[in-house]
Design an enzyme around this catalytic site. Sequence first.
Site, PDB file in Angstrom:
ATOM      1  N   ASP A 303       0.864  -1.175   0.000  1.00 34.21           N
ATOM      2  CA  ASP A 303       0.000   0.000   0.000  1.00 34.21           C
ATOM      3  C   ASP A 303       0.901   1.225   0.000  1.00 34.21           C
ATOM      4  O   ASP A 303       1.541   1.555   1.009  1.00 34.21           O
ATOM      5  CB  ASP A 303      -0.938   0.032   1.206  1.00 34.21           C
ATOM      6  CG  ASP A 303      -1.966   1.158   1.018  1.00 34.21           C
ATOM      7  OD1 ASP A 303      -1.845   1.897   0.013  1.00 34.21           O
ATOM      8  OD2 ASP A 303      -2.886   1.286   1.857  1.00 34.21           O
TER       9      ASP A 303
HETATM   10  C1  NOJ Z   1      -3.290   4.408   0.071  1.00 33.92           C
HETATM   11  C2  NOJ Z   1      -4.576   3.713   0.398  1.00 33.92           C
HETATM   12  O1  NOJ Z   1      -4.496   3.115   1.677  1.00 33.92           O
HETATM   13  C3  NOJ Z   1      -4.965   2.641  -0.616  1.00 33.92           C
HETATM   14  O2  NOJ Z   1      -6.242   2.145  -0.304  1.00 33.92           O
HETATM   15  C4  NOJ Z   1      -4.911   3.200  -2.001  1.00 33.92           C
HETATM   16  O3  NOJ Z   1      -5.292   2.215  -2.928  1.00 33.92           O
HETATM   17  C5  NOJ Z   1      -3.505   3.698  -2.275  1.00 33.92           C
HETATM   18  N1  NOJ Z   1      -3.145   4.736  -1.308  1.00 33.92           N
HETATM   19  C6  NOJ Z   1      -3.360   4.261  -3.680  1.00 33.92           C
HETATM   20  O4  NOJ Z   1      -4.056   5.437  -3.804  1.00 33.92           O
END
Ligand code: NOJ
Length: 766
Positions: A303
């Site tokens: 993530d």
């Molecule tokens: C952080 C978020 O926690 C996640 O859900 C998301 O897909 C990514 N950023 C990309 O934007």
Amino acid sequence: MKTILIPIAYLLTAFLLISCGQPSRDTQKPGKWQSYSGDKHIAQRVDSVLKLMTLEEKIGQMTQFSANWSITGPVMSDDFQPYLEKGLIGSIFNATSVEGIRRMQQIAVDSTRLGIPILFGQDVIHGYKTIFPIPLGEACSWDLALMQRTAEIAALEAASDGINWTFAPMVDISRDARWGRVMEGAGEDPYLGSKVAQARVTGFQGSGDGSRLDEPTTLLATGKHLAAYGAAESGRDYNPAELSEHTLRNVYLPPYRAALEAGVGTFMASFNEINGIPATADRWLLTDILREEWGFKGFVVSDYTGINELVPHSVARDEQHAAELAINAGVDMDMTGATYIKYLVKSVEEGRVSEKTIDNAARRILEMKFLLGLFDDPYRYLNEERARQNTMTPEFMETARKAVAASVVLLKNDNQILPITKESGKTIALIGPLMNDSINLNGEWAGLGNRNKSVPILKGLTEKYEGSDVKLLYAAGSTITETTQGKIAEAVSATRRADLIIAAMGEDFNWSGEAAVRTDIRLPESQRELLKALKETGKPIVLITLSGRPLDLSWEDENLDAILQAWFPGTQGGHGIADVIAGDYNPSARLVMSFPRNVGQIPIYYNQKYTGRPVDLSNEKIDYKSSYLDASITPLYPFGYGLSYTTYDISDVKLDKSSMKATNDKIIVTAMLQNRGNMDGDMVAQLYIRDLVGSVTRPIKELKGFQKINLKAGESKQVSFEILSEDLAFYGIDMKKKTEPGNFKLWVAQNSADNTNETDFRVEQQ
Ligand code: NOJ
């Protein structure tokens, strides 16, 4: 020399790809995204590419950068262009528009040594350009076909605009309304959460029924965030999750598993630590459970900067160490953090990461590119004409409008003040900061949805009552966070000529989503002040709440006449809400998260444990029980709760037998449902059980089935549920999943607190 090498190598790649043959149509079949490992044809083609790749190029495939066109996290300083030109990027996200994506794809395909196409990702969460209600709201519809359809539409719009991969669905169980990300999931229940996960994965990736394989209409999906991201301590985003393995396996993991069973192609590791180990570095979670126990064949992405964050998490000495922990745990792709591309060649040379580990990760990513057809035609998602045709069509608008109406939960409706029909001749004062607002309607994570184009509630109601005898007056009375005596006076004066007030109030859309946590989940003070002034007018008040989380509506419940929880409803918000207010749609939504009486009750969820000192709900004041001194232990509105403009009855709950075996057996439960009112509607019949004695403690109740049934006014229908012995299985004292013999209670109910129709059965040893 370089200029000669590039075309030769590229031609060689092309030759090898062609000599292995074109993919048969069914290799692109989304339903097969989980079974490709058995597909020799794809495996051969992947191997033929892998053989040509340098170590650095393989690691390049394991690297994702953000195009920075829409930032969804802290901006990384690295400019990805040089990596792109050297063929050291596997995926780009946040790039939008056919033209922009084509430009990047061209660089990857035409100007790099091997010409490997890029995978384009995006957070397509609850719509791409047509925005549907936030996932938490939509889950309240309990309508799986609807959720599958809205995911399909979102995928079609995005795939027509060049996107191949969505970072959705979010399937984290959410028991804490302070946590802003509750808006992205399906609430507090593992059973419902699993069903919704499956519907959404199937919607995004396509049903695999072979109906639309000639053009790319679907997206690779991501089950996120693995795991227990929703169990963050204090509801604070990114916070540790401390939970037993029993709770992890029985409550938090089932929706991820369900996503996998629906064929999800990728998973995203969560930011948080679980019991001391950040998920991104957790080999037990990402390899032992995900791959070895569950058999996952797709790839895992971090993530965002989750790998770099292993340093502040205090398990990695530096970013190289972080990269090693993540790859060895099972994270195949680094999202934006650039740790793999910067350090893994060195780590392989130094012997801390094996070449086989790199090959496996790169292979999984290349396999997906083959399955998506990108090697056969890197531009197959890029077609301006298709993008024009598949954007915000009338059919999408119609589905979005229906989804709004189906997601709005009627929490209170004294004296049947709602609906207000066109024939009622009423004069309504429309008040509140969210009454004439379009900007907030889409909620967070709203893709490329144009916030100026969403239909305000005022517009929806104005169009609905146009030409009828209903008269509308309007005054905002406050902004979301501020008001003045003058504004309040203006709103109060608008109510003078009105028969009733409808107030649209709630949160700013930025108050939920990532890193958006609240410790006070009441309406903001300015809005409460306005509501109190409206209450003093003595006129009946209907409140429409827009929010990304359950709110504390205790004062409102006590003082207002009706409450409609409308979440953030999206593009067609005003129309869908107007359909409900005017009675053109009979509300059928039921809560998927408990609404607390106050923030002190959080976390609150229906499937709690009993404790050794359970509370007698008829007398919560008895001392030395698991109760509060200053509040009830019950929620204000429980899981599964919601009203309609008609009332329903459940009766005649019968079981085809009183006991079953612990394996390979089933009980059929039947019940009579009746619509007792004079309006047609959809009822959600919910089946709960309680396992009375277990080797580990069991929840007070567990949802094990539900059905949404249409009942005409006055109509009765029999409904039937099947309980398989496996449905009762859980991870017990030996951490093995099985059904334990013993006595069970069973309810067919209208919500989780409804004990009216109780019966019991037994599970026998074999
Ligand atoms: C952080 C978020 O926690 C996640 O859900 C998301 O897909 C990514 N950023 C990309 O934007």
